[in-house]
Design a protein around this motif. Sequence first.
Motif, PDB file in Angstrom:
ATOM      1  N   UNK A 157       0.872  -1.349  -0.182  1.00  0.00           N
ATOM      2  CA  UNK A 157      -0.196  -0.087   0.177  1.00  0.00           C
ATOM      3  C   UNK A 157       0.951   1.284  -0.193  1.00  0.00           C
ATOM      4  N   UNK A 158       0.520   2.285  -0.752  1.00  0.00           N
ATOM      5  CA  UNK A 158       1.359   3.356  -0.762  1.00  0.00           C
ATOM      6  C   UNK A 158       0.103   4.515  -0.362  1.00  0.00           C
ATOM      7  N   UNK A 169       3.972   7.377   1.934  1.00  0.00           N
ATOM      8  CA  UNK A 169       4.472   6.088   2.751  1.00  0.00           C
ATOM      9  C   UNK A 169       4.088   4.994   2.205  1.00  0.00           C
ATOM     10  N   UNK A 170       4.907   3.977   2.271  1.00  0.00           N
ATOM     11  CA  UNK A 170       4.697   2.581   1.646  1.00  0.00           C
ATOM     12  C   UNK A 170       4.890   1.611   2.543  1.00  0.00           C
ATOM     13  N   UNK A 171       3.917   0.620   2.839  1.00  0.00           N
ATOM     14  CA  UNK A 171       4.170  -0.666   3.506  1.00  0.00           C
ATOM     15  C   UNK A 171       4.236  -1.674   2.128  1.00  0.00           C
ATOM     16  N   UNK A 186      -7.888  -6.725   5.081  1.00  0.00           N
ATOM     17  CA  UNK A 186      -6.370  -6.759   5.076  1.00  0.00           C
ATOM     18  C   UNK A 186      -5.843  -6.477   6.313  1.00  0.00           C
ATOM     19  N   UNK A 187      -4.669  -6.833   6.549  1.00  0.00           N
ATOM     20  CA  UNK A 187      -3.865  -6.315   7.642  1.00  0.00           C
ATOM     21  C   UNK A 187      -2.869  -4.981   7.474  1.00  0.00           C
ATOM     22  N   UNK A 188      -3.291  -4.182   6.549  1.00  0.00           N
ATOM     23  CA  UNK A 188      -2.312  -3.136   6.098  1.00  0.00           C
ATOM     24  C   UNK A 188      -2.435  -1.945   7.121  1.00  0.00           C
ATOM     25  N   UNK A 189      -1.539  -1.208   7.376  1.00  0.00           N
ATOM     26  CA  UNK A 189      -1.372  -0.076   8.280  1.00  0.00           C
ATOM     27  C   UNK A 189      -1.568   0.989   7.741  1.00  0.00           C
ATOM     28  N   UNK A 199      -4.007  -0.585  -3.254  1.00  0.00           N
ATOM     29  CA  UNK A 199      -3.428  -1.857  -2.602  1.00  0.00           C
ATOM     30  C   UNK A 199      -2.897  -2.467  -4.060  1.00  0.00           C
ATOM     31  N   UNK A 200      -1.740  -2.813  -3.950  1.00  0.00           N
ATOM     32  CA  UNK A 200      -1.024  -3.543  -4.941  1.00  0.00           C
ATOM     33  C   UNK A 200      -0.690  -4.862  -4.840  1.00  0.00           C
TER      34      UNK A 200
END
Length: 278
Positions: A157-158, A169-171, A186-189, A199-200
């Motif tokens: 994710x950006x 920011x990128x996770x 999802x468990x993205x921050x 979401x890539x």
Amino acid sequence: MRFVLTLTFMALLGGTGPVEAQQRNTSLTGLGGANEALVWQAVGRLDADSVGFCTATLIAPDLLLTAAHCVYSPTSNTPLKAEDLTFRAGLRNGTSAAERQIVQIEAHPGYTPGQGSTVENIRHDVALLRLKTPIPTHMLDPFVLFDERFAKGPVSVVSYGRGRAELPSRQAVCRMFDHYQGVVLMDCDVTFGSSGAPVFSHKNGRGQIVSVVSSVGRFEGKKVSFGMVLPRLVADLKRQMRANAQNPLASARRITINSGVSRTTSTGGAKFVRPGGS
């Protein structure tokens, strides 16, 4: 499958994901280096006058993809005016790779403003925006949609967000771990301002957009982020945009925006947030 959404202000600001997810996920990092940020410049900040910002992504020289709730006033739930929206591609510390005004807004008709983060709303929380002037592909390379079947696994994710409004920011690794009736878990921050963030999937090389961040909450006691399955929704919106292209004023339903601040409701979400706000 039992599916319960509990979306609150505390869910957005506090809590952690499961320990096993923390072990396999990467941390959220700012794209401070010019070379590192270059790959992601088609992701930008979508600014709304007197409201705040979301995240949006260029998917064609003149088209942006974002969350539907980003094109409504967070205080009155009425549509924002196209001319009050500005896309700042790849914004880093005050400098954009490109900056464009918006001339047409199309939110998916399945999304109901003011209804909160219901399963139905999350599933349809998508909007397309048309730029006043296209951004040539030699300047920015738009991202494409991932059009294969949903599959659990790693994504990235950006996004922009509260406390990191001036730098994307990128996770690099988080996970899609389930889906239910068109809603992706999802468990993205993510946090306020991250709404609309792409979401890539990296299955086929360069990142392809598999979902868009809609909101944050809890699922079976764990903090999660929610998105949606995209291809059919974007196809709907493209048809809607073509049908309304001859009359963009009517399609945008122009109104006066109330002066607002970032907020949450009892159903919450990664809403608009003011730059530098808290």
